[in-house]
Write an enzyme that holds these catalytic residues in place. Structure first.
Site, PDB file in Angstrom:
ATOM      1  CD  GLU A   1     -20.091 -26.203   7.571  1.00 30.79           C
ATOM      2  OE1 GLU A   1     -20.199 -25.224   7.976  1.00 30.79           O
ATOM      3  OE2 GLU A   1     -18.964 -26.587   7.083  1.00 30.79           O
TER       4      GLU A   1
ATOM      5  CE1 TYR B   1     -22.092 -20.027   3.885  1.00 31.21           C
ATOM      6  CE2 TYR B   1     -23.406 -20.763   2.099  1.00 31.21           C
ATOM      7  CZ  TYR B   1     -22.150 -20.498   2.563  1.00 31.21           C
ATOM      8  OH  TYR B   1     -21.163 -20.670   1.832  1.00 31.21           O
TER       9      TYR B   1
ATOM     10  CG  ASN C   1     -16.280 -16.224  -0.902  1.00 30.41           C
ATOM     11  OD1 ASN C   1     -17.039 -17.097  -1.205  1.00 30.41           O
ATOM     12  ND2 ASN C   1     -16.263 -15.897   0.316  1.00 30.41           N
TER      13      ASN C   1
ATOM     14  CG  HIS D   1     -18.004 -23.666   3.201  1.00 27.73           C
ATOM     15  ND1 HIS D   1     -18.498 -22.533   3.980  1.00 27.73           N
ATOM     16  CD2 HIS D   1     -18.148 -24.620   3.586  1.00 27.73           C
ATOM     17  CE1 HIS D   1     -18.688 -23.488   5.187  1.00 27.73           C
ATOM     18  NE2 HIS D   1     -18.310 -24.530   4.972  1.00 27.73           N
TER      19      HIS D   1
ATOM     20  CE  LYS E   1     -18.856 -20.255  -0.416  1.00 34.87           C
ATOM     21  NZ  LYS E   1     -18.762 -19.020  -0.163  1.00 34.87           N
TER      22      LYS E   1
HETATM   23  N1  LIG Z   1     -20.970  -8.767   2.970  1.00 35.86           N
HETATM   24  C1  LIG Z   1     -21.198  -9.799   2.106  1.00 35.86           C
HETATM   25  N2  LIG Z   1     -21.808  -9.863   1.069  1.00 35.86           N
HETATM   26  C2  LIG Z   1     -22.117 -10.861   0.027  1.00 35.86           C
HETATM   27  N3  LIG Z   1     -21.674 -12.029   0.705  1.00 35.86           N
HETATM   28  C3  LIG Z   1     -21.261 -12.173   1.656  1.00 35.86           C
HETATM   29  C4  LIG Z   1     -20.868 -11.229   2.572  1.00 35.86           C
HETATM   30  N4  LIG Z   1     -20.235 -11.761   3.716  1.00 35.86           N
HETATM   31  C5  LIG Z   1     -20.233 -12.971   3.602  1.00 35.86           C
HETATM   32  N5  LIG Z   1     -20.899 -13.359   2.332  1.00 35.86           N
HETATM   33  C6  LIG Z   1     -20.895 -14.712   1.763  1.00 35.86           C
HETATM   34  O1  LIG Z   1     -21.225 -15.404   2.797  1.00 35.86           O
HETATM   35  C7  LIG Z   1     -20.234 -16.603   2.965  1.00 35.86           C
HETATM   36  C8  LIG Z   1     -20.391 -17.110   4.421  1.00 35.86           C
HETATM   37  O2  LIG Z   1     -19.914 -15.899   5.047  1.00 35.86           O
HETATM   38  P1  LIG Z   1     -18.916 -16.142   6.522  1.00 35.86           P
HETATM   39  O3  LIG Z   1     -19.001 -14.887   7.080  1.00 35.86           O
HETATM   40  O4  LIG Z   1     -19.248 -17.420   7.094  1.00 35.86           O
HETATM   41  O5  LIG Z   1     -17.568 -16.326   5.717  1.00 35.86           O
HETATM   42  P2  LIG Z   1     -16.647 -17.728   5.507  1.00 35.86           P
HETATM   43  O6  LIG Z   1     -16.870 -18.595   6.601  1.00 35.86           O
HETATM   44  O7  LIG Z   1     -15.483 -17.093   5.187  1.00 35.86           O
HETATM   45  O8  LIG Z   1     -17.215 -18.247   4.477  1.00 35.86           O
HETATM   46  P3  LIG Z   1     -17.831 -19.725   4.090  1.00 35.86           P
HETATM   47  O9  LIG Z   1     -18.834 -19.964   5.205  1.00 35.86           O
HETATM   48  O10 LIG Z   1     -18.640 -19.659   2.772  1.00 35.86           O
HETATM   49  O11 LIG Z   1     -16.506 -20.464   4.251  1.00 35.86           O
HETATM   50  C9  LIG Z   1     -19.098 -16.078   2.348  1.00 35.86           C
HETATM   51  O12 LIG Z   1     -17.947 -16.998   1.797  1.00 35.86           O
HETATM   52  C10 LIG Z   1     -19.496 -15.370   1.323  1.00 35.86           C
HETATM   53  O13 LIG Z   1     -19.819 -16.129   0.005  1.00 35.86           O
END
Ligand SMILES: Nc1ncnc2c1ncn2[C@@H]1O[C@H](COP(=O)(O)OP(=O)(O)OP(=O)(O)O)[C@@H](O)[C@H]1O
Length: 148
Positions: free
Chosen positions: A126, A49, A112, A115, A9
């Site tokens: 994807e 997303y 974080n 992804h 990211k």
């Molecule tokens: N509560 C939150 N507040 C802010 N951002 C969030 C929150 N929860 C998730 N995100 C963001 O949205 C992304 C996608 O959330 P998801 O629940 O799909 O988690 P993930 O599958 O671990 O992450 P990713 O899809 O990025 O690998 C997270 O990686 C994070 O960047």
């Protein structure tokens, strides 16, 4: 063999973590099959997303992903989807174990760093979205040193 989509990211790119992250996947034994640096449009980030569009953090998530260049990659190997998620660590870095990418390099869930696809079906979707031109077909000469 199984493939996954991994994206570093904008915060990971800005913080100079590209080499470190690629190195972790390489050292594990996975094979790099696609790689590019790009800045995505808002509509593209919303599409990536789309499953999270109803979440309250969705607008902020889209702003974050379009805020700078990202590194899009395809990695291949046995169980790479699940193992890739293990290497990445829990979504919220406050719960990510030390030794994982998020555990070692992130603090906030909204920054974080990386992804990774959460299932084989998501990976297929994807990879098609991010690499419409296709990926590189090759096999590492180390294959027989990594797989029995
Ligand atoms: N509560 C939150 N507040 C802010 N951002 C969030 C929150 N929860 C998730 N995100 C963001 O949205 C992304 C996608 O959330 P998801 O629940 O799909 O988690 P993930 O599958 O671990 O992450 P990713 O899809 O990025 O690998 C997270 O990686 C994070 O960047």
């Amino acid at each position: 063999m199984e493939q996954t989509f991994i994206m570093i990211k904008p915060d990971g790119v800005q913080r100079g973590l590209v080499g470190e992250i690629i190195s972790r996947f390489e050292k594990k034994g996975f094979s790099l099959k696609g790689l590019k640096l790009l800045t995505v449009e808002r509509s593209f980030a919303e599409k990536h997303y789309e499953d999270l569009s109803a979440k309250p953090f969705f607008p902020g998530l889209v702003e974050y992903i379009i805020s700078g260049p990202v590194v899009a990659m395809v990695w291949e190997g046995k169980n790479v989807v699940a193992t890739g998620r293990t290497i990445i660590g829990a979504t919220n870095p406050s719960a990510s174990a030390p030794g994982t990418i998020r555990g070692d390099f992130a603090i906030d869930v909204g920054r974080n760093v990386i992804h990774g696809s959460d299932s084989v079906a998501s990976a297929t979707k994807e990879i098609a979205l991010w690499f419409p031109e296709g990926i590189v077909s090759w096999q590492s000469s180390l294959h027989s040193w990594i797989y029995e």
